[in-house]
Scaffold this motif. Structure first.
Motif, PDB file in Angstrom:
ATOM      1  N   ILE A 110      27.703  61.434  95.818  1.00 58.61           N
ATOM      2  CA  ILE A 110      26.924  60.252  96.211  1.00 58.61           C
ATOM      3  C   ILE A 110      26.018  60.654  97.364  1.00 58.61           C
ATOM      4  CG2 ILE A 110      27.055  57.932  97.230  1.00 58.61           C
ATOM      5  CD1 ILE A 110      29.851  57.697  95.890  1.00 58.61           C
ATOM      6  N   GLN A 111      24.750  60.265  97.268  1.00 65.15           N
ATOM      7  CA  GLN A 111      23.791  60.640  98.312  1.00 65.15           C
ATOM      8  C   GLN A 111      23.751  59.627  99.457  1.00 65.15           C
ATOM      9  OE1 GLN A 111      19.794  61.099  96.833  1.00 65.15           O
ATOM     10  NE2 GLN A 111      19.071  62.158  98.668  1.00 65.15           N
ATOM     11  N   TYR A 112      23.823  58.330  99.115  1.00 65.02           N
ATOM     12  CA  TYR A 112      23.718  57.278 100.125  1.00 65.02           C
ATOM     13  C   TYR A 112      24.968  56.405 100.127  1.00 65.02           C
ATOM     14  CZ  TYR A 112      18.739  58.475  99.981  1.00 65.02           C
ATOM     15  OH  TYR A 112      17.545  59.149 100.035  1.00 65.02           O
ATOM     16  N   LEU A 113      25.616  56.306 101.285  1.00 65.72           N
ATOM     17  CA  LEU A 113      26.751  55.404 101.459  1.00 65.72           C
ATOM     18  C   LEU A 113      26.254  54.211 102.280  1.00 65.72           C
ATOM     19  CD1 LEU A 113      29.895  55.136 101.038  1.00 65.72           C
ATOM     20  CD2 LEU A 113      30.105  55.993 103.376  1.00 65.72           C
ATOM     21  N   ILE A 114      26.364  53.002 101.706  1.00 62.73           N
ATOM     22  CA  ILE A 114      25.902  51.787 102.390  1.00 62.73           C
ATOM     23  C   ILE A 114      27.142  51.079 102.910  1.00 62.73           C
ATOM     24  CG2 ILE A 114      24.522  49.686 102.169  1.00 62.73           C
ATOM     25  CD1 ILE A 114      23.482  51.061  99.459  1.00 62.73           C
ATOM     26  N   ALA A 115      27.241  50.911 104.234  1.00 64.31           N
ATOM     27  CA  ALA A 115      28.520  50.473 104.802  1.00 64.31           C
ATOM     28  C   ALA A 115      28.367  49.512 105.974  1.00 64.31           C
ATOM     29  CB  ALA A 115      29.309  51.704 105.267  1.00 64.31           C
ATOM     30  N   THR A 116      29.454  48.769 106.219  1.00 66.15           N
ATOM     31  CA  THR A 116      29.570  47.969 107.440  1.00 66.15           C
ATOM     32  C   THR A 116      30.216  48.845 108.517  1.00 66.15           C
ATOM     33  OG1 THR A 116      31.731  47.178 106.709  1.00 66.15           O
ATOM     34  CG2 THR A 116      29.833  45.761 106.230  1.00 66.15           C
ATOM     35  N   ASP A 117      30.146  48.404 109.762  1.00 66.37           N
ATOM     36  CA  ASP A 117      30.756  49.156 110.873  1.00 66.37           C
ATOM     37  C   ASP A 117      32.262  49.307 110.688  1.00 66.37           C
ATOM     38  OD1 ASP A 117      28.662  49.803 112.837  1.00 66.37           O
ATOM     39  OD2 ASP A 117      28.352  47.651 112.873  1.00 66.37           O
ATOM     40  N   VAL A 118      32.936  48.209 110.316  1.00 67.92           N
ATOM     41  CA  VAL A 118      34.398  48.239 110.201  1.00 67.92           C
ATOM     42  C   VAL A 118      34.845  49.243 109.149  1.00 67.92           C
ATOM     43  CG1 VAL A 118      36.415  46.885 109.489  1.00 67.92           C
ATOM     44  CG2 VAL A 118      34.791  45.920 111.100  1.00 67.92           C
ATOM     45  N   ALA A 119      34.156  49.247 108.000  1.00 61.03           N
ATOM     46  CA  ALA A 119      34.547  50.158 106.915  1.00 61.03           C
ATOM     47  C   ALA A 119      34.370  51.610 107.299  1.00 61.03           C
ATOM     48  CB  ALA A 119      33.743  49.842 105.656  1.00 61.03           C
ATOM     49  N   SER A 120      33.394  51.886 108.155  1.00 62.46           N
ATOM     50  CA  SER A 120      33.086  53.290 108.469  1.00 62.46           C
ATOM     51  C   SER A 120      33.736  53.761 109.761  1.00 62.46           C
ATOM     52  CB  SER A 120      31.578  53.455 108.610  1.00 62.46           C
ATOM     53  OG  SER A 120      31.149  52.805 109.780  1.00 62.46           O
ATOM     54  N   ARG A 121      34.443  52.855 110.441  1.00 66.58           N
ATOM     55  CA  ARG A 121      34.985  53.184 111.758  1.00 66.58           C
ATOM     56  C   ARG A 121      35.886  54.421 111.698  1.00 66.58           C
ATOM     57  NH1 ARG A 121      34.560  50.634 116.983  1.00 66.58           N
ATOM     58  NH2 ARG A 121      36.090  51.671 118.243  1.00 66.58           N
ATOM     59  N   GLY A 122      35.583  55.406 112.524  1.00 63.67           N
ATOM     60  CA  GLY A 122      36.451  56.577 112.626  1.00 63.67           C
ATOM     61  C   GLY A 122      36.275  57.621 111.545  1.00 63.67           C
ATOM     62  N   LEU A 123      35.395  57.362 110.571  1.00 68.33           N
ATOM     63  CA  LEU A 123      35.252  58.323 109.482  1.00 68.33           C
ATOM     64  C   LEU A 123      34.557  59.595 109.966  1.00 68.33           C
ATOM     65  CD1 LEU A 123      34.177  56.100 106.459  1.00 68.33           C
ATOM     66  CD2 LEU A 123      36.431  56.981 106.987  1.00 68.33           C
ATOM     67  N   ASP A 124      35.124  60.708 109.622  1.00 67.09           N
ATOM     68  CA  ASP A 124      34.555  62.010 110.003  1.00 67.09           C
ATOM     69  C   ASP A 124      34.198  62.746 108.719  1.00 67.09           C
ATOM     70  OD1 ASP A 124      33.793  64.324 111.151  1.00 67.09           O
ATOM     71  OD2 ASP A 124      35.706  64.770 112.121  1.00 67.09           O
ATOM     72  N   ILE A 125      32.918  62.719 108.370  1.00 71.74           N
ATOM     73  CA  ILE A 125      32.486  63.304 107.100  1.00 71.74           C
ATOM     74  C   ILE A 125      31.476  64.404 107.385  1.00 71.74           C
ATOM     75  CG2 ILE A 125      31.401  62.828 104.856  1.00 71.74           C
ATOM     76  CD1 ILE A 125      32.179  59.780 105.589  1.00 71.74           C
ATOM     77  N   SER A 126      31.814  65.632 107.009  1.00 73.71           N
ATOM     78  CA  SER A 126      30.877  66.726 107.252  1.00 73.71           C
ATOM     79  C   SER A 126      29.748  66.654 106.228  1.00 73.71           C
ATOM     80  CB  SER A 126      31.601  68.069 107.149  1.00 73.71           C
ATOM     81  OG  SER A 126      32.205  68.194 105.883  1.00 73.71           O
ATOM     82  N   GLY A 127      28.584  67.100 106.631  1.00 71.23           N
ATOM     83  CA  GLY A 127      27.446  67.133 105.709  1.00 71.23           C
ATOM     84  C   GLY A 127      26.508  65.957 105.818  1.00 71.23           C
ATOM     85  N   VAL A 128      26.877  64.927 106.603  1.00 71.77           N
ATOM     86  CA  VAL A 128      25.980  63.767 106.767  1.00 71.77           C
ATOM     87  C   VAL A 128      24.860  64.176 107.719  1.00 71.77           C
ATOM     88  CG1 VAL A 128      25.765  61.381 107.578  1.00 71.77           C
ATOM     89  CG2 VAL A 128      27.841  62.103 106.372  1.00 71.77           C
ATOM     90  N   ASP A 129      23.646  64.304 107.171  1.00 70.65           N
ATOM     91  CA  ASP A 129      22.538  64.762 108.023  1.00 70.65           C
ATOM     92  C   ASP A 129      21.632  63.619 108.485  1.00 70.65           C
ATOM     93  OD1 ASP A 129      21.761  64.453 105.379  1.00 70.65           O
ATOM     94  OD2 ASP A 129      20.460  66.206 105.311  1.00 70.65           O
ATOM     95  N   HIS A 130      21.757  62.432 107.869  1.00 73.56           N
ATOM     96  CA  HIS A 130      20.914  61.293 108.243  1.00 73.56           C
ATOM     97  C   HIS A 130      21.743  60.016 108.383  1.00 73.56           C
ATOM     98  CE1 HIS A 130      17.721  64.025 107.126  1.00 73.56           C
ATOM     99  NE2 HIS A 130      16.789  63.143 107.419  1.00 73.56           N
ATOM    100  N   ILE A 131      21.437  59.249 109.417  1.00 76.65           N
ATOM    101  CA  ILE A 131      22.021  57.915 109.608  1.00 76.65           C
ATOM    102  C   ILE A 131      20.869  56.924 109.698  1.00 76.65           C
ATOM    103  CG2 ILE A 131      23.332  56.385 111.163  1.00 76.65           C
ATOM    104  CD1 ILE A 131      25.140  58.478 109.925  1.00 76.65           C
ATOM    105  N   TYR A 132      20.939  55.880 108.879  1.00 76.15           N
ATOM    106  CA  TYR A 132      19.915  54.830 108.920  1.00 76.15           C
ATOM    107  C   TYR A 132      20.557  53.527 109.380  1.00 76.15           C
ATOM    108  CZ  TYR A 132      17.199  58.227 106.287  1.00 76.15           C
ATOM    109  OH  TYR A 132      16.544  59.372 105.902  1.00 76.15           O
ATOM    110  N   ASN A 133      20.089  53.003 110.506  1.00 84.72           N
ATOM    111  CA  ASN A 133      20.556  51.704 110.997  1.00 84.72           C
ATOM    112  C   ASN A 133      19.649  50.639 110.397  1.00 84.72           C
ATOM    113  OD1 ASN A 133      22.749  52.175 113.133  1.00 84.72           O
ATOM    114  ND2 ASN A 133      21.182  53.676 113.693  1.00 84.72           N
ATOM    115  N   TYR A 134      19.985  50.224 109.176  1.00 88.22           N
ATOM    116  CA  TYR A 134      19.169  49.217 108.473  1.00 88.22           C
ATOM    117  C   TYR A 134      19.206  47.907 109.254  1.00 88.22           C
ATOM    118  CZ  TYR A 134      17.462  46.360 104.552  1.00 88.22           C
ATOM    119  OH  TYR A 134      16.739  45.514 103.757  1.00 88.22           O
ATOM    120  N   ASP A 135      20.400  47.546 109.726  1.00 84.85           N
ATOM    121  CA  ASP A 135      20.551  46.395 110.616  1.00 84.85           C
ATOM    122  C   ASP A 135      20.919  46.877 112.004  1.00 84.85           C
ATOM    123  OD1 ASP A 135      20.016  44.434 108.697  1.00 84.85           O
ATOM    124  OD2 ASP A 135      22.099  44.383 108.027  1.00 84.85           O
TER     125      ASP A 135
END
Length: 369
Positions: free
Chosen positions: A290-315
């Motif tokens: 999967i190229q794009y993970l669309i998430a809320t703050d709570v769902a992503s809290r604490g996740l440590d995923i290698s390889g994520v090169d871009h973060i988009y703050n849509y909100d």
């Protein structure tokens, strides 16, 4: 400083080396000796500082594989974080054969009960599922040596205060208690000091460490044009792996629908999605399917995923601390990262707060819509 200087067992050092970890992070260096000596500890540290190993390493050093008792309990607010900590603990198991149980909702409880009939040394759990086990008397915490409360601020934010207090009441008073939190507000302090014995406080100032490897930009837009602005930016950037943050579950649902209709390779992640599906999504994202993970703050809290090169703050994040949390998912382990924040006029106050917090004005990015 290296792991040998800290006094860590050679077998554990070799396992760390095999996983590409050759020297301790600041939080690991500062915490190891204190935890090893048996002191209670409150640690302020962001995700990405290596805090999971900061408590797992001394736990593995100090608990006995020959005992039949549950000796360590790690409480965490979300299932995803429980899974992530369990993954780290399972790697260390190669050095010291400790029995580990991961207990969280959405997973078959009967399988967990069967496993508990053997001798379990470490439990990594969310509060609700652990209380379920305690009420069934399938878990006995009377001989517990170490209690870790991870992401304490998020635990309280998600309304787990009573559950955590109930769980603590099942543990011996002589236990060692470790509290890890990204923010230490009055609520966290209240909980910590109520149940801790003269705790030592450590604060890891890692904002600059996190930000040094990350290019930050802002796109000024309007609510009406925000989606087109996002698509324009990701089409230009063509990231390998990116997380897109939305404020609410409904916003996540709507954006995922729109992105799917445009042919983007994306999946959503929030707390209303079935646990089995969430695990499947995370597995696919980690493996790069999967190229794009669309998430809320709570769902992503604490996740440590290698390889994520871009973060988009849509909100817009709620505040500066939340912004640091979000963008800390990229630029990990010395890699470079990029983050883009989409702002409308109503967001300018929080944007000013963020810029004040990080100490500079974020560069504006111009796009053609």
């Amino acid at each position: 400083m290296n792991f040998k200087n800290l006094g860590i067992d050679e077998d554990i050092i070799n396992v760390l080396k095999n996983n590409g970890i050759t020297s301790p992070t600041i939080v690991q260096e500062k915490c190891f000796g204190i935890i090893n000596e048996g002191s209670d500890l409150i640690t302020k540290a962001q995700t990405g500082t290596g805090k999971t190993l900061a408590f797992l390493l001394p736990i593995f050093e100090n608990i006995s594989p020959t005992s039949k008792d549950i000796q360590a309990l790690i409480l965490t607010p979300t299932r995803e974080l429980a899974i992530q900590i369990t993954d780290e603990a399972m790697k260390l198991k190669k050095a010291k054969d400790l029995n580990i149980l991961s207990a969280y909702g959405g997973k078959d409880i009967s399988a967990q009960i069967r496993k508990l009939k053997g001798n379990i040394h470490i439990i990594i759990a969310t509060p609700g599922r652990l209380l379920d086990h305690l009420s069934r008397k399938t878990v006995d915490l009377n001989k517990l040596k170490i209690l870790v409360i991870d992401e304490a601020d998020q635990m309280l934010l998600m309304g787990f205060k009573k559950e955590v207090e109930n769980i603590i009441s099942h543990t011996p008073k002589a236990r060692q208690t470790l509290c890890f939190s990204a923010t230490i507000d009055s609520q966290v302090k209240k909980l910590a000091y109520k149940y801790m014995n003269d705790p030592i406080n450590i604060s890891i100032q890692n904002d600059n460490v996190t930000l040094d490897n990350i290019v930050q930009q802002v796109v000024e837009t309007t609510d009406r044009n925000k989606q087109d602005a996002l698509f324009n930016v990701i089409d230009e950037d063509r990231p390998f792996m990116a997380i897109i943050f939305c404020r609410t579950k409904i916003r996540v649902d709507k954006l995922e629908e729109s992105m799917h209709s445009k042919g983007y390779n994306c999946k959503k992640l929030h707390s209303d999605i079935l646990q089995s599906k969430r695990e499947k999504v995370m597995k696919s994202f980690r493996s790069g399917d999967i190229q794009y993970l669309i998430a809320t703050d709570v769902a992503s809290r604490g996740l440590d995923i290698s390889g994520v090169d871009h973060i988009y703050n849509y909100d817009m994040p709620e505040n500066a601390e939340s912004y640091i949390h979000r963008i800390g998912r990229t630029g990990r382990a010395g890699e470079n990262g990029y983050t883009c924040l989409f702002t409308a006029k109503k967001d300018m106050e929080i944007l000013s707060e963020i810029e004040s917090h990080i100490g500079f004005k974020i560069e504006r990015r111009n796009i053609n819509i």
